[in-house]
Design a protein around this motif. Structure first.
Motif, PDB file in Angstrom:
ATOM      1  N   ARG A   6       0.840  -1.184   0.000  1.00  0.00           N
ATOM      2  CA  ARG A   6       0.000   0.000   0.000  1.00  0.00           C
ATOM      3  C   ARG A   6       0.879   1.240   0.000  1.00  0.00           C
ATOM      4  N   ASP A   7       0.264   2.353  -0.340  1.00  0.00           N
ATOM      5  CA  ASP A   7       1.008   3.607  -0.396  1.00  0.00           C
ATOM      6  C   ASP A   7       0.665   4.453   0.823  1.00  0.00           C
ATOM      7  N   LEU A   8       1.612   5.302   1.161  1.00  0.00           N
ATOM      8  CA  LEU A   8       1.434   6.171   2.321  1.00  0.00           C
ATOM      9  C   LEU A   8       1.351   7.615   1.859  1.00  0.00           C
ATOM     10  N   LEU A   9       0.307   8.286   2.284  1.00  0.00           N
ATOM     11  CA  LEU A   9       0.182   9.725   2.051  1.00  0.00           C
ATOM     12  C   LEU A   9       0.214  10.399   3.414  1.00  0.00           C
ATOM     13  N   VAL A  10       1.189  11.264   3.630  1.00  0.00           N
ATOM     14  CA  VAL A  10       1.218  11.999   4.892  1.00  0.00           C
ATOM     15  C   VAL A  10       0.698  13.404   4.626  1.00  0.00           C
ATOM     16  N   ARG A  20      -7.300  13.611  -4.929  1.00  0.00           N
ATOM     17  CA  ARG A  20      -7.556  12.408  -5.725  1.00  0.00           C
ATOM     18  C   ARG A  20      -7.705  12.752  -7.215  1.00  0.00           C
ATOM     19  N   ALA A  21      -8.372  13.856  -7.500  1.00  0.00           N
ATOM     20  CA  ALA A  21      -8.594  14.223  -8.898  1.00  0.00           C
ATOM     21  C   ALA A  21      -7.290  14.681  -9.563  1.00  0.00           C
ATOM     22  N   HIS A  22      -6.399  15.271  -8.785  1.00  0.00           N
ATOM     23  CA  HIS A  22      -5.177  15.834  -9.366  1.00  0.00           C
ATOM     24  C   HIS A  22      -3.971  14.926  -9.288  1.00  0.00           C
ATOM     25  N   VAL A  23      -4.040  13.887  -8.460  1.00  0.00           N
ATOM     26  CA  VAL A  23      -2.911  12.961  -8.325  1.00  0.00           C
ATOM     27  C   VAL A  23      -3.426  11.551  -8.624  1.00  0.00           C
ATOM     28  N   GLY A  27      -5.130   6.776  -6.944  1.00  0.00           N
ATOM     29  CA  GLY A  27      -6.263   5.887  -7.174  1.00  0.00           C
ATOM     30  C   GLY A  27      -5.855   4.471  -7.536  1.00  0.00           C
ATOM     31  N   GLU A  28      -4.572   4.242  -7.715  1.00  0.00           N
ATOM     32  CA  GLU A  28      -4.133   2.951  -8.243  1.00  0.00           C
ATOM     33  C   GLU A  28      -4.123   1.825  -7.216  1.00  0.00           C
ATOM     34  N   ARG A  29      -3.753   2.153  -6.000  1.00  0.00           N
ATOM     35  CA  ARG A  29      -3.602   1.125  -4.974  1.00  0.00           C
ATOM     36  C   ARG A  29      -4.122   1.624  -3.638  1.00  0.00           C
ATOM     37  N   GLY A  44      -7.093  19.251   4.403  1.00  0.00           N
ATOM     38  CA  GLY A  44      -8.170  19.728   3.528  1.00  0.00           C
ATOM     39  C   GLY A  44      -8.760  18.662   2.621  1.00  0.00           C
ATOM     40  N   SER A  45      -7.955  17.704   2.177  1.00  0.00           N
ATOM     41  CA  SER A  45      -8.467  16.641   1.290  1.00  0.00           C
ATOM     42  C   SER A  45      -8.538  15.289   1.988  1.00  0.00           C
TER      43      SER A  45
END
Ligand SMILES: [Zn+2]
Ligand SMILES: [Zn+2]
Length: 200
Positions: A6-10, A20-23, A27-29, A44-45
């Motif tokens: 899985r990916d980590l977003l901090v 999500r719309a801009h990166v 959405g891939e994993r 904010g997102s």
């Protein structure tokens, strides 16, 4: 950070644009969204993500991100930009509720399959601040407890003694690179300089 499983977003930014719309990569994993703390410019997102982990000390703010609590009331205005993005409207700005779906405590590990990030509770800037440290690479994702710019320790829920203690702790880590909550990334020498400068 991309992991095997899985990916980590901090932190998920201001929320003026949909992350999500801009990166599309997001959405891939499966994505684990970790919040370093609950200030508006970091969450904010966050409501766009199903898995949201954060420290319990700021649970109430994630669930009810009123402007006085997220600091949007004092800071979310034209002055924070070099140039405001298209469509920016300070009066209309809102943070969507983004309750944590799970909690991270000091010493917990966020495991991406092949990469492990240790959770370090870093109160001071805010009570539920957390940093993530990948020991294998010496990578510290610090949030707002330290970055190469003016540090903020005078918000309604800041604590200067806790701030100093958190910085002392970060300065002992075998760090190679620090990604702070704002501004340029830096190395261990600059980290120690910033810690020393804060403590005066
Ligand atoms: Zn902050
Ligand atoms: Zn910030």
């Amino acid at each position: 950070m991309r992991g095997k499983q899985r990916d980590l977003l901090v932190d998920a930014g201001l929320g003026h644009f949909s992350l999500r719309a801009h990166v599309p990569m997001l959405g891939e994993r499966p994505v684990v969204c970790v919040s370093s703390h609950a200030h508006f410019d970091h969450i904010g997102s966050t409501h766009e993500f199903d898995l949201h982990l954060a420290h319990p000390a700021e649970a109430e703010i994630f669930a009810d991100p009123r402007p006085e609590w997220t600091l949007a009331a004092g800071y979310a205005n034209e002055e924070m930009f070099i140039a405001p993005p298209e469509g920016w409207d300070s009066a209309a700005y809102r943070v969507e509720p983004c309750p944590a779906t799970g909690f991270l405590e000091d010493g917990d590990v966020v495991d991406l399959g092949d990469r492990r990030f240790e959770v370090i509770h870093t109160p001071g800037h805010s009570p539920g601040g957390i940093a993530l440290f990948e020991r294998a690479t010496g990578t510290l994702i610090a949030g707002d407890i330290v970055y190469d710019g003016d540090l903020i320790d005078d918000t309604f829920h800041s604590d200067r003694d806790a701030y100093r203690a958190s910085l002392d702790r970060l300065a002992t880590l075998p760090v190679r690179i620090v990604h702070g909550g704002h501004f340029q990334s830096f190395g261990p020498t600059r980290l120690r300089q910033l810690v020393a400068a804060y403590k005066g």
